[in-house]
Design a protein around this motif. Sequence first.
Motif, PDB file in Angstrom:
ATOM      1  N   PHE A  26       0.848  -1.182   0.121  1.00 32.13           N
ATOM      2  CA  PHE A  26      -0.021   0.064  -0.071  1.00 32.13           C
ATOM      3  C   PHE A  26       0.758   1.233   0.043  1.00 32.13           C
ATOM      4  O   PHE A  26       2.017   1.127   0.386  1.00 32.13           O
ATOM      5  N   PRO A  27       0.369   2.404  -0.488  1.00 30.90           N
ATOM      6  CA  PRO A  27       1.211   3.729  -0.227  1.00 30.90           C
ATOM      7  C   PRO A  27       1.309   3.837   1.372  1.00 30.90           C
ATOM      8  O   PRO A  27       0.447   3.346   2.092  1.00 30.90           O
ATOM      9  N   PHE A  30      -1.389   5.438   3.381  1.00 31.65           N
ATOM     10  CA  PHE A  30      -2.607   4.629   3.670  1.00 31.65           C
ATOM     11  C   PHE A  30      -2.226   3.740   4.844  1.00 31.65           C
ATOM     12  O   PHE A  30      -3.041   3.349   5.718  1.00 31.65           O
ATOM     13  N   TYR A  70      -8.643  -2.720  -1.540  1.00 34.64           N
ATOM     14  CA  TYR A  70      -9.036  -2.024  -3.016  1.00 34.64           C
ATOM     15  C   TYR A  70     -10.677  -2.312  -3.126  1.00 34.64           C
ATOM     16  O   TYR A  70     -11.338  -1.286  -3.526  1.00 34.64           O
ATOM     17  N   GLN A 207      -8.607   7.448  -2.683  1.00 31.90           N
ATOM     18  CA  GLN A 207      -7.571   8.190  -3.326  1.00 31.90           C
ATOM     19  C   GLN A 207      -6.684   7.153  -3.943  1.00 31.90           C
ATOM     20  O   GLN A 207      -6.158   6.970  -5.147  1.00 31.90           O
ATOM     21  N   MET A 208      -6.338   6.050  -3.190  1.00 29.46           N
ATOM     22  CA  MET A 208      -5.396   5.016  -3.328  1.00 29.46           C
ATOM     23  C   MET A 208      -5.940   4.199  -4.790  1.00 29.46           C
ATOM     24  O   MET A 208      -5.173   3.910  -5.710  1.00 29.46           O
ATOM     25  N   ASP A 211      -5.959   6.586  -7.984  1.00 29.49           N
ATOM     26  CA  ASP A 211      -4.724   6.993  -8.417  1.00 29.49           C
ATOM     27  C   ASP A 211      -4.223   5.366  -9.383  1.00 29.49           C
ATOM     28  O   ASP A 211      -3.453   5.464 -10.125  1.00 29.49           O
ATOM     29  N   TYR A 212      -4.672   4.331  -8.947  1.00 28.90           N
ATOM     30  CA  TYR A 212      -4.376   3.102  -9.504  1.00 28.90           C
ATOM     31  C   TYR A 212      -5.041   2.836 -10.774  1.00 28.90           C
ATOM     32  O   TYR A 212      -4.194   2.527 -11.802  1.00 28.90           O
TER      33      TYR A 212
END
Length: 529
Positions: A26-27, A30, A70, A207-208, A211-212
Amino acid sequence: MLNNIYSVISEVSRKAKQITDIPERFPHAFEEQIGKAYQATGNPVKFLVGAVQHKDAKGSIYYSANQEYYLAAIAMPLVHTFRAYQDALTTHFQHSNGDAHSFQDEIFNKLRGHSEDALDNETAENHAVFETLKALAKDGYTEDDIALLKKFILDPDSLGAGKGIVRSDGYVSALYQALHVSQSNSSVHTISVFYLKNPNAERLAVQMVNDYLTSKECQEPDSLEQEGEYNRILAGAPGTGKSYQLAEEVKALIPSEADRDKLVFRQTLYPEYSYSDFVGQVMPVKRGDDITYEFSPKIFTNALKRAFEVLPTGQNVFLILEELSRANAAAVFGDLFQLLDRNDGKSEYSINNEYIAEEIFGRDEGTRKVYLPKNFYIWCTVNTSDQNVFPMDTAFKRRFSWEYVSTAPVSNLNTNNPDVTLPHVGTVKWTTFYTALNEAITQDLKLGEDKQIGQFFLKFEKTDPASVTLQLKNKLLHYLWNDVNSVALNGKHIFKDDYLNFSSLYNDFAIKSVFSEAVYKHFKVKESD
């Protein structure tokens, strides 16, 4: 005031199909946020490659795949919309029963499945709901909102809502149906509740995902028609649930069992499996006093014929090949190899094969070109530990999309996860036991992931201590001795060096401490996490 929940479901389903090759980690932001949130609940987590390790209040360890975080983020618009519909219906609901929730649940369930005009006029049965809708109209809800709420009440099955629509968990079945994910082994809904309670974590998760999806520059696929899905291989260690995953995906795409019987063709391959077993061969047939020779089609030809038969109806046909690497795949496919290059699902190059052509297109059509149509899917499983049976050449492998299936345990703590009791280890869950073995295999013995095992390497139909120990002794022990312990080249082993033969190991198992320190140390680490 209300979003169209059916449009929301469609968008959730579209995005869910794009969640495939997600990053292994993960980022950082996060991880930091959800780590703090879980810590605050007293249930700390550890971030692994591809999974999150949870530890509950009792000290039990379980795992959630990164992909589930996700998917939960993608599903949050559906969760919020479903709850908005619930709030609208319960805000003005009038009841005389002391238990408001039970009364509401009872009333709405009585209306479930009624015709779409069942709420157009007030009746004794619909009185409470009818008055609720009138009150909502006065509060500013539009005619479109009221129409959506009526459909929500009368036809929740179209949403996949399996439970009472005003219950707090009423959205769960709809969530899984929209994501095309099996509910039995998933924690996506649990993660969605976590997001609801932690808005900052939800914001970072959304947001993750955005972005993905942006980085992939994904376009909406037409059903299954996306690159790599036609020729597909699920690969992983033994017992990771590859066959189950394919079966569940096919069920989601073809819900009717009767349709699956017609559209799904399944074959397990083995070392002697050949082209003639796969495609067919000319066989002698006795007709009266005469002997003739006729082509006898096998599974590939039969599946391809069915695909052409249903092509005008828009139906898809699936050819499922289990244990692909246990046969010589290149020899099994033979001239069909040319068909595996596909453009928008259809073979780029066709072949001449008189027998297949006549079987598919009819007698006297043997000169017609044979190709794979766009509704024909070849999905396979490969045990990575079996690759040494018949190695696949690069030219064959690159015509398939390879998807790795992790050895991480499924999220449902009650799924194939009995207690395991052994000397020096004590009593631990099966998932704790086999993940410790896997860590020893890769970290200490320095062997590849193909030597690891998955949660379903053993299937525990009986979970009493004696039956569990017998499974370990009669199935797992043999694999570890022959396929793991004997191939380690760095001087370290799964079992103590005292064991020079299998018989002594077999006799001592579950009575004495038979594993090496390379294994036991991983239990110590886990118990102190």
